[in-house]
Every structure is written in C-alpha cells, then in structure tokens.
Design a protein around this motif. Structure first.
Motif, PDB file in Angstrom:
ATOM      1  N   PRO A  39     -41.911  41.129  83.314  1.00 53.29           N
ATOM      2  CA  PRO A  39     -43.152  40.347  83.391  1.00 53.29           C
ATOM      3  C   PRO A  39     -44.122  40.827  84.471  1.00 53.29           C
ATOM      4  CG  PRO A  39     -41.234  38.895  83.423  1.00 53.29           C
ATOM      5  CD  PRO A  39     -40.736  40.298  83.475  1.00 53.29           C
ATOM      6  N   ASP A  40     -43.577  41.401  85.540  1.00 52.61           N
ATOM      7  CA  ASP A  40     -44.452  41.838  86.637  1.00 52.61           C
ATOM      8  C   ASP A  40     -44.953  43.272  86.453  1.00 52.61           C
ATOM      9  OD1 ASP A  40     -42.227  43.374  87.177  1.00 52.61           O
ATOM     10  OD2 ASP A  40     -41.838  42.501  89.154  1.00 52.61           O
ATOM     11  N   GLY A  41     -44.582  43.894  85.326  1.00 53.82           N
ATOM     12  CA  GLY A  41     -45.050  45.251  85.046  1.00 53.82           C
ATOM     13  C   GLY A  41     -44.329  46.343  85.806  1.00 53.82           C
ATOM     14  N   SER A  42     -43.221  46.005  86.474  1.00 55.72           N
ATOM     15  CA  SER A  42     -42.524  46.977  87.318  1.00 55.72           C
ATOM     16  C   SER A  42     -41.545  47.876  86.565  1.00 55.72           C
ATOM     17  CB  SER A  42     -41.779  46.247  88.437  1.00 55.72           C
ATOM     18  OG  SER A  42     -40.757  45.421  87.884  1.00 55.72           O
ATOM     19  N   GLY A  43     -41.477  47.771  85.269  1.00 49.85           N
ATOM     20  CA  GLY A  43     -40.546  48.600  84.507  1.00 49.85           C
ATOM     21  C   GLY A  43     -40.036  47.871  83.288  1.00 49.85           C
ATOM     22  N   VAL A  44     -38.875  48.289  82.815  1.00 51.11           N
ATOM     23  CA  VAL A  44     -38.279  47.685  81.622  1.00 51.11           C
ATOM     24  C   VAL A  44     -36.815  47.371  81.864  1.00 51.11           C
ATOM     25  CG1 VAL A  44     -39.856  48.877  80.033  1.00 51.11           C
ATOM     26  CG2 VAL A  44     -37.647  49.917  80.598  1.00 51.11           C
ATOM     27  N   THR A  45     -36.323  46.419  81.095  1.00 52.77           N
ATOM     28  CA  THR A  45     -34.890  46.192  80.983  1.00 52.77           C
ATOM     29  C   THR A  45     -34.434  46.954  79.743  1.00 52.77           C
ATOM     30  OG1 THR A  45     -34.945  44.020  82.037  1.00 52.77           O
ATOM     31  CG2 THR A  45     -33.102  44.443  80.538  1.00 52.77           C
ATOM     32  N   VAL A  46     -33.400  47.773  79.910  1.00 51.13           N
ATOM     33  CA  VAL A  46     -32.884  48.597  78.820  1.00 51.13           C
ATOM     34  C   VAL A  46     -31.762  47.855  78.110  1.00 51.13           C
ATOM     35  CG1 VAL A  46     -31.686  50.749  78.255  1.00 51.13           C
ATOM     36  CG2 VAL A  46     -33.462  50.729  80.019  1.00 51.13           C
ATOM     37  N   ILE A  47     -31.846  47.800  76.784  1.00 49.55           N
ATOM     38  CA  ILE A  47     -30.777  47.230  75.972  1.00 49.55           C
ATOM     39  C   ILE A  47     -30.266  48.324  75.045  1.00 49.55           C
ATOM     40  CG2 ILE A  47     -30.114  45.501  74.261  1.00 49.55           C
ATOM     41  CD1 ILE A  47     -32.362  43.725  75.353  1.00 49.55           C
ATOM     42  N   ALA A  48     -28.954  48.558  75.096  1.00 51.20           N
ATOM     43  CA  ALA A  48     -28.293  49.550  74.239  1.00 51.20           C
ATOM     44  C   ALA A  48     -27.374  48.835  73.261  1.00 51.20           C
ATOM     45  CB  ALA A  48     -27.480  50.528  75.085  1.00 51.20           C
ATOM     46  N   ASN A  49     -27.287  49.370  72.062  1.00 48.38           N
ATOM     47  CA  ASN A  49     -26.345  48.877  71.059  1.00 48.38           C
ATOM     48  C   ASN A  49     -25.327  49.963  70.773  1.00 48.38           C
ATOM     49  OD1 ASN A  49     -29.221  47.569  69.990  1.00 48.38           O
ATOM     50  ND2 ASN A  49     -27.514  46.164  70.177  1.00 48.38           N
ATOM     51  N   ALA A  50     -24.093  49.543  70.538  1.00 55.83           N
ATOM     52  CA  ALA A  50     -23.025  50.490  70.218  1.00 55.83           C
ATOM     53  C   ALA A  50     -22.316  50.066  68.937  1.00 55.83           C
ATOM     54  CB  ALA A  50     -22.003  50.555  71.354  1.00 55.83           C
ATOM     55  N   ALA A  51     -22.034  51.043  68.100  1.00 57.15           N
ATOM     56  CA  ALA A  51     -21.180  50.847  66.922  1.00 57.15           C
ATOM     57  C   ALA A  51     -20.026  51.829  67.064  1.00 57.15           C
ATOM     58  CB  ALA A  51     -21.954  51.112  65.639  1.00 57.15           C
ATOM     59  N   ILE A  52     -18.813  51.298  67.034  1.00 53.88           N
ATOM     60  CA  ILE A  52     -17.614  52.125  67.166  1.00 53.88           C
ATOM     61  C   ILE A  52     -16.820  52.020  65.869  1.00 53.88           C
ATOM     62  CG2 ILE A  52     -15.470  52.483  68.440  1.00 53.88           C
ATOM     63  CD1 ILE A  52     -16.859  51.193  70.864  1.00 53.88           C
ATOM     64  N   CYS A  53     -16.565  53.162  65.257  1.00 51.64           N
ATOM     65  CA  CYS A  53     -15.811  53.213  64.010  1.00 51.64           C
ATOM     66  C   CYS A  53     -14.524  53.998  64.239  1.00 51.64           C
ATOM     67  CB  CYS A  53     -16.618  53.884  62.907  1.00 51.64           C
ATOM     68  SG  CYS A  53     -18.209  53.083  62.603  1.00 51.64           S
ATOM     69  N   VAL A  54     -13.389  53.396  63.914  1.00 46.99           N
ATOM     70  CA  VAL A  54     -12.094  54.033  64.092  1.00 46.99           C
ATOM     71  C   VAL A  54     -11.562  54.428  62.715  1.00 46.99           C
ATOM     72  CG1 VAL A  54      -9.722  53.742  64.909  1.00 46.99           C
ATOM     73  CG2 VAL A  54     -11.612  52.699  66.179  1.00 46.99           C
ATOM     74  N   SER A  55     -11.171  55.692  62.613  1.00 50.94           N
ATOM     75  CA  SER A  55     -10.663  56.228  61.345  1.00 50.94           C
ATOM     76  C   SER A  55      -9.383  57.008  61.608  1.00 50.94           C
ATOM     77  CB  SER A  55     -11.679  57.172  60.708  1.00 50.94           C
ATOM     78  OG  SER A  55     -12.917  56.547  60.511  1.00 50.94           O
ATOM     79  N   PHE A  56      -8.678  57.325  60.532  1.00 53.93           N
ATOM     80  CA  PHE A  56      -7.520  58.220  60.572  1.00 53.93           C
ATOM     81  C   PHE A  56      -7.622  59.186  59.409  1.00 53.93           C
ATOM     82  CE2 PHE A  56      -5.932  54.386  62.633  1.00 53.93           C
ATOM     83  CZ  PHE A  56      -5.334  54.896  63.764  1.00 53.93           C
ATOM     84  N   ASP A  57      -7.029  60.351  59.555  1.00 54.27           N
ATOM     85  CA  ASP A  57      -6.862  61.245  58.419  1.00 54.27           C
ATOM     86  C   ASP A  57      -5.682  60.711  57.627  1.00 54.27           C
ATOM     87  OD1 ASP A  57      -8.901  63.108  58.587  1.00 54.27           O
ATOM     88  OD2 ASP A  57      -7.852  64.317  60.047  1.00 54.27           O
ATOM     89  N   MET A  58      -5.960  60.231  56.412  1.00 58.44           N
ATOM     90  CA  MET A  58      -4.922  59.593  55.608  1.00 58.44           C
ATOM     91  C   MET A  58      -4.934  60.156  54.189  1.00 58.44           C
ATOM     92  SD  MET A  58      -5.628  55.648  56.803  1.00 58.44           S
ATOM     93  CE  MET A  58      -4.093  54.970  56.245  1.00 58.44           C
ATOM     94  N   GLU A  59      -3.812  60.082  53.549  1.00 57.18           N
ATOM     95  CA  GLU A  59      -3.742  60.468  52.143  1.00 57.18           C
ATOM     96  C   GLU A  59      -4.402  59.392  51.289  1.00 57.18           C
ATOM     97  OE1 GLU A  59      -0.032  61.799  50.504  1.00 57.18           O
ATOM     98  OE2 GLU A  59       0.641  62.442  52.475  1.00 57.18           O
ATOM     99  N   VAL A  60      -5.169  59.834  50.317  1.00 52.46           N
ATOM    100  CA  VAL A  60      -5.792  58.902  49.379  1.00 52.46           C
ATOM    101  C   VAL A  60      -4.841  58.718  48.221  1.00 52.46           C
ATOM    102  CG1 VAL A  60      -7.772  58.477  47.908  1.00 52.46           C
ATOM    103  CG2 VAL A  60      -8.080  59.658  50.069  1.00 52.46           C
ATOM    104  N   ALA A  61      -4.550  57.459  47.893  1.00 50.20           N
ATOM    105  CA  ALA A  61      -3.582  57.171  46.815  1.00 50.20           C
ATOM    106  C   ALA A  61      -4.148  57.468  45.453  1.00 50.20           C
ATOM    107  CB  ALA A  61      -3.152  55.718  46.878  1.00 50.20           C
TER     108      ALA A  61
END
Length: 115
Positions: free
Chosen positions: A93-115
């Motif tokens: 509000p005072d013009g002194s800069g910004v507040t930074v907001i970051a978003n994260a998406a974490i995806c967990v996978s494995f190398d697996m056999e497809v049936a």
C-alpha cells in the motif's frame, strides 16, 4: 516401463518483505510437502529413491528463482524443477515494493509396467 503419476500436492508460499522469489518458491514447496505423509513408494514396492518428482513453480519473475536452492528440501526421490510465470506480485500500500506469492505443484510418479 511407463512413467505413471501417483500423487499431486499443491502449496503456496510468500516473501512478505524481501521480494525473494526463491524463498517464496521454497515455502510453497514446503507447504505442499509438509501437509502429508506420503507412503506410496512402499505401497507399490519401490524404494523412496525411485520416486520421480516433477515440481512446477509459478511466480511473476521466474528468472529470479534459484532452483539449485530448492532441490535440498527433498529428502529422497529424483526431483526436477520447472519455474514458469504465475503466482502474484501484490503491491504494498505504501508503494515500497511487492509481496511475492509463489504456487507449487508437486507430482510424484514411478516407472511402472502398464497392464
């Protein structure tokens, strides 16, 4: 073998005063990770080191994120980090800069056999 996604986690982090995009990204990753206890590796008979971890971080200035500082937060697995334009820069509000907001998406996978 085929890369098969097992889990998605999402988080948000901020840098309130220092306009530190790396710190906001780190907090977003921790926010996603610290809200769960993932036990999918043993459930599928894999060691934890076999987890393929894809991380996408959204911030307004992707070039200001030092991804090497984000890798240490992962205790195991094979993390890969991609930073894209997203998140928010909220003007103070005072013009002194910004507040930074970051978003994260974490995806967990494995190398697996497809049936």
């Amino acid at each position: 073998m085929a890369k098969t996604r097992i889990l998605n986690e999402f988080g948000m982090g901020t840098s309130l005063r220092r306009t530190d995009y790396t710190q906001a990204a780190l907090r977003a990753i921790k926010n996603a990770l610290w809200h769960n206890s993932v036990s999918v590796a043993p459930a599928f008979g894999f060691p934890k080191e076999a987890m393929l971890i894809d991380v996408e971080i959204g911030v307004q200035q992707p070039d200001k994120v030092d991804t090497s500082k984000l890798l240490d937060v992962f205790p195991y697995g094979q993390p890969k980090i991609n930073v894209v334009k997203g998140g928010l820069d909220v003007p103070k509000p005072d013009g002194s800069g910004v507040t930074v907001i970051a978003n994260a998406a974490i995806c967990v996978s494995f190398d697996m056999e497809v049936a």
